[in-house]
Design a protein around this motif. Sequence first.
Motif, PDB file in Angstrom:
ATOM      1  N   GLN A 297     -30.892  11.395 -22.041  1.00  0.00           N
ATOM      2  CA  GLN A 297     -31.303  10.388 -20.894  1.00  0.00           C
ATOM      3  C   GLN A 297     -31.206  11.246 -19.748  1.00  0.00           C
ATOM      4  N   LEU A 298     -30.425  12.221 -19.389  1.00  0.00           N
ATOM      5  CA  LEU A 298     -30.403  12.844 -18.283  1.00  0.00           C
ATOM      6  C   LEU A 298     -30.181  14.407 -18.167  1.00  0.00           C
ATOM      7  N   PRO A 299     -31.389  14.902 -17.431  1.00  0.00           N
ATOM      8  CA  PRO A 299     -31.325  16.478 -17.476  1.00  0.00           C
ATOM      9  C   PRO A 299     -29.853  16.909 -16.886  1.00  0.00           C
ATOM     10  N   THR A 300     -29.530  17.982 -17.434  1.00  0.00           N
ATOM     11  CA  THR A 300     -28.255  18.707 -16.914  1.00  0.00           C
ATOM     12  C   THR A 300     -28.140  18.860 -15.526  1.00  0.00           C
ATOM     13  N   ARG A 301     -29.314  19.319 -14.883  1.00  0.00           N
ATOM     14  CA  ARG A 301     -29.368  19.607 -13.387  1.00  0.00           C
ATOM     15  C   ARG A 301     -29.159  18.394 -12.608  1.00  0.00           C
ATOM     16  N   PHE A 302     -29.335  17.248 -13.315  1.00  0.00           N
ATOM     17  CA  PHE A 302     -28.761  15.928 -12.154  1.00  0.00           C
ATOM     18  C   PHE A 302     -27.390  15.736 -12.482  1.00  0.00           C
ATOM     19  N   ILE A 303     -26.807  16.394 -13.132  1.00  0.00           N
ATOM     20  CA  ILE A 303     -25.229  16.400 -13.101  1.00  0.00           C
ATOM     21  C   ILE A 303     -24.517  17.381 -12.334  1.00  0.00           C
ATOM     22  N   TRP A 304     -24.999  18.654 -12.359  1.00  0.00           N
ATOM     23  CA  TRP A 304     -24.758  19.699 -11.523  1.00  0.00           C
ATOM     24  C   TRP A 304     -24.732  19.590 -10.227  1.00  0.00           C
ATOM     25  N   VAL A 305     -26.034  18.998  -9.584  1.00  0.00           N
ATOM     26  CA  VAL A 305     -26.456  19.002  -8.491  1.00  0.00           C
ATOM     27  C   VAL A 305     -25.624  18.032  -7.439  1.00  0.00           C
ATOM     28  N   PRO A 306     -25.326  16.756  -7.825  1.00  0.00           N
ATOM     29  CA  PRO A 306     -24.377  15.914  -7.313  1.00  0.00           C
ATOM     30  C   PRO A 306     -22.824  16.289  -7.228  1.00  0.00           C
ATOM     31  N   ALA A 307     -22.430  16.899  -8.596  1.00  0.00           N
ATOM     32  CA  ALA A 307     -21.290  17.178  -8.745  1.00  0.00           C
ATOM     33  C   ALA A 307     -20.930  18.395  -7.627  1.00  0.00           C
ATOM     34  N   ALA A 308     -21.783  19.506  -7.597  1.00  0.00           N
ATOM     35  CA  ALA A 308     -21.687  20.353  -6.599  1.00  0.00           C
ATOM     36  C   ALA A 308     -21.557  19.972  -5.224  1.00  0.00           C
ATOM     37  N   GLY A 309     -22.417  18.912  -4.970  1.00  0.00           N
ATOM     38  CA  GLY A 309     -22.506  18.464  -3.706  1.00  0.00           C
ATOM     39  C   GLY A 309     -21.028  17.730  -3.201  1.00  0.00           C
ATOM     40  N   ILE A 310     -20.544  17.163  -4.134  1.00  0.00           N
ATOM     41  CA  ILE A 310     -19.411  16.318  -3.652  1.00  0.00           C
ATOM     42  C   ILE A 310     -18.261  17.582  -3.483  1.00  0.00           C
ATOM     43  N   LEU A 311     -17.971  18.527  -4.445  1.00  0.00           N
ATOM     44  CA  LEU A 311     -17.443  19.639  -4.159  1.00  0.00           C
ATOM     45  C   LEU A 311     -17.326  20.219  -2.959  1.00  0.00           C
ATOM     46  N   LEU A 312     -18.695  20.650  -2.464  1.00  0.00           N
ATOM     47  CA  LEU A 312     -19.008  21.342  -1.206  1.00  0.00           C
ATOM     48  C   LEU A 312     -18.695  20.302  -0.070  1.00  0.00           C
ATOM     49  N   LEU A 313     -19.012  19.121  -0.121  1.00  0.00           N
ATOM     50  CA  LEU A 313     -18.531  18.092   0.870  1.00  0.00           C
ATOM     51  C   LEU A 313     -17.173  17.929   1.140  1.00  0.00           C
ATOM     52  N   ALA A 314     -16.503  17.987   0.049  1.00  0.00           N
ATOM     53  CA  ALA A 314     -15.072  17.651   0.116  1.00  0.00           C
ATOM     54  C   ALA A 314     -14.419  19.118   0.617  1.00  0.00           C
ATOM     55  N   ALA A 315     -14.959  20.152   0.281  1.00  0.00           N
ATOM     56  CA  ALA A 315     -14.446  21.209   1.027  1.00  0.00           C
ATOM     57  C   ALA A 315     -14.679  21.391   2.344  1.00  0.00           C
ATOM     58  N   GLY A 316     -15.882  20.902   2.883  1.00  0.00           N
ATOM     59  CA  GLY A 316     -16.420  20.902   4.107  1.00  0.00           C
ATOM     60  C   GLY A 316     -15.589  19.942   4.890  1.00  0.00           C
ATOM     61  N   TRP A 317     -15.142  18.890   4.567  1.00  0.00           N
ATOM     62  CA  TRP A 317     -14.396  17.663   4.939  1.00  0.00           C
ATOM     63  C   TRP A 317     -13.161  18.423   5.297  1.00  0.00           C
ATOM     64  N   PHE A 318     -12.508  19.235   4.426  1.00  0.00           N
ATOM     65  CA  PHE A 318     -11.117  19.496   4.371  1.00  0.00           C
ATOM     66  C   PHE A 318     -11.115  20.704   5.591  1.00  0.00           C
ATOM     67  N   ALA A 319     -12.175  21.374   5.668  1.00  0.00           N
ATOM     68  CA  ALA A 319     -12.319  22.521   6.385  1.00  0.00           C
ATOM     69  C   ALA A 319     -12.511  21.964   8.001  1.00  0.00           C
ATOM     70  N   LEU A 320     -13.319  21.172   8.137  1.00  0.00           N
ATOM     71  CA  LEU A 320     -13.668  20.302   9.567  1.00  0.00           C
ATOM     72  C   LEU A 320     -12.458  19.847   9.938  1.00  0.00           C
ATOM     73  N   TRP A 321     -11.635  19.013   9.324  1.00  0.00           N
ATOM     74  CA  TRP A 321     -10.382  18.300   9.591  1.00  0.00           C
ATOM     75  C   TRP A 321      -9.253  19.237   9.872  1.00  0.00           C
ATOM     76  N   SER A 322      -9.185  20.398   9.112  1.00  0.00           N
ATOM     77  CA  SER A 322      -8.169  21.284   9.540  1.00  0.00           C
ATOM     78  C   SER A 322      -8.487  21.995  10.672  1.00  0.00           C
ATOM     79  N   TRP A 323      -9.792  22.262  11.000  1.00  0.00           N
ATOM     80  CA  TRP A 323     -10.041  23.068  12.196  1.00  0.00           C
ATOM     81  C   TRP A 323     -10.057  22.052  13.663  1.00  0.00           C
ATOM     82  N   ALA A 324     -10.464  20.844  13.475  1.00  0.00           N
ATOM     83  CA  ALA A 324     -10.473  19.714  14.400  1.00  0.00           C
ATOM     84  C   ALA A 324      -9.107  19.390  14.663  1.00  0.00           C
ATOM     85  N   SER A 325      -8.273  19.062  13.817  1.00  0.00           N
ATOM     86  CA  SER A 325      -6.888  18.668  14.191  1.00  0.00           C
ATOM     87  C   SER A 325      -5.867  20.024  14.506  1.00  0.00           C
TER      88      SER A 325
END
Length: 621
Positions: free
Chosen positions: A321-349
């Motif tokens: 029902q679901l191509p594999t790429r539809f799993i890895w793209v949003p999962a990788a997006g969450i991981l990258l955004l979480a890492a970016g959020w942590f880096a942004l807040w670490s720098w900003a604070s």
Amino acid sequence: LVTTLTIVIACLRYMEKPERRWVITVGIMAGLLFATMEVSFIVAFILVTFVLGVVTWQVSRAAFGVVAGAGGGLAAVWLLMPRFGAPPLPSIPWEHPTGDNIRAFAVDLVVHPTFLAAIGVLVLGIVATLSTLERARNAEESGWLAGVLGNQPPGSTGAALLTLLTNRRTLWLAIGLGLTAFVALYTSMFTNMAGLASGTVGALGYWLGQHDVQRAEQPWFYYLVLMAQYEFVAVLLFPIAIGLTIRRLVPAVLFRRPVDSRTYLRGFALYWAFMNLAIYSWAGEKMPWLTVHTVLPLAILAASVVGSAAENVERAVSERQLPTRFIWVPAAGILLLAAGWFALWSWASAGPWVRQGSGALIREMRPIIVDHPWILYLPILAVVALIVWSGARMGPRLAASVLGIAAVGMLLVAQTHVGFRMSYQEGDTPKDMLIYVQTSPDVTRVMSDIGTLSRELTGGKDMVVSYDSGTSWPFQWYLRNYPNRHYFGTTISQTPDAPVVLIANDNLTAENLQMLSGYTYTEYAMRWWFPEDETYRKFAIAPELNNASRQNYQTDQKGPFTAGDVVGSVWHSVWGMRDPAEQAKMFRLVAFRELWAPIGSYNFRVYIRNDLLTTWNAIRY
């Protein structure tokens, strides 16, 4: 913790397939649990009340109403009897548990009006419950238990209870094995039979006696703020687990529909979690090491939610029902955004350091963030966009599963970070709430220097070291191999000649300082602790504390406090977090343990005789 989890697993397995091994497992683990610590009584209370509630609901809702009414009646007795003029319950003689004191306490208790009223409600509730069950009994069944529980479907709580109670050989075997483990451990392998009393009545009496003592004087919200700093997955998935459980459990209960095993587990875990939080938060003694017990049911709920999400993804992939790429793209997006959020807040604070009025240094936000705080929330907008895109591609349920699993993965990384830092980087430095009171590394450092000085002067450990009552613990143990150690209590009665004098700051009287005029000192921290007064105690008002000075750290308002005051104080803290500066301060605390108040400490001084200063400084530096 292991015994509690094993008991829960064995009980659930017995419901699925009532085999002897699960009953024996519960018996042995219960014996070990009761031989370990007082929380066994809490575990037993939660399990028994849950089974009682579920079985009476399944058999007769009238019986359930009677049981619930009896519970409410007991609560009313406890709350209302003092208002009707009943004296306080007699104090438990936990400090001096002699035979005479225990007998006097027992006599005072059994004639106390609150106790008598509670016994009356309890007996009335038991009689009414049995009478109600008798009316619901199937008279065609042989035996009272079979008549009451015989109609319950296989796999239900009632059916499992019937099998357990009718298989008496297995039941007595499990009880015997549990008692064997308990008796062997609490009597020191049958050499101290009095341990049976201290391990049952004595243990419970001591724990209840400590309730009014309120050791550590921690507030009602202690475990809530503690878990939120370390158990990210369990805490953040808890409200999701509540919603999922209510969505399935409430219709099944109201309309008597079958409940699947996962929903049953979640329902029990929810009851367990709320009862745990209520009991441990009510208890007068709250300590960080008890957090594992409050977290356990939350962790089980989180695992159940993640397991369901993983099954959804696996099913979608296996059924194509679901191509594999539809799993890895949003999962990788969450991981990258979480890492970016942590880096942004670490720098900003990580702005300039500013000294606070308390003397502590704290980082302020970078000037560009102060002027443009909206930058901090750009990752959140990106996450929202990713959620919308994933929902459109995969559907809401599957998107939630994929993104949720990825988010849990990032939270586990964060939990590993805070756990590793606390255990291996700051194990003896109380920057964490989980480190309650810790001996400072100054103590071992001082002992190392004293040992070196003693070898320089005597060739061994024969140097005279004088110490007072404030430093006797732990130095009485550290100096155990120094035969010429000298304890002087709180007052130095004559001018000392010892090369080293250890004295706590509490005993620095004018007389003692005069006696030490021929010495030079260096001050150290003996014990230190997390600065609780300046941090988490400001979260809310705690009117339940006996010490009025520790009830309110938010304002100058004095007690007594109402429930509205408590709710208002919680809202004040929650609403205050809308400020980006407060968010940044909390981020620095959780991520890097940067405190905005100095660590509290109990200090002592090491006085060195002036003629030895050169040698001492050579050792130290």
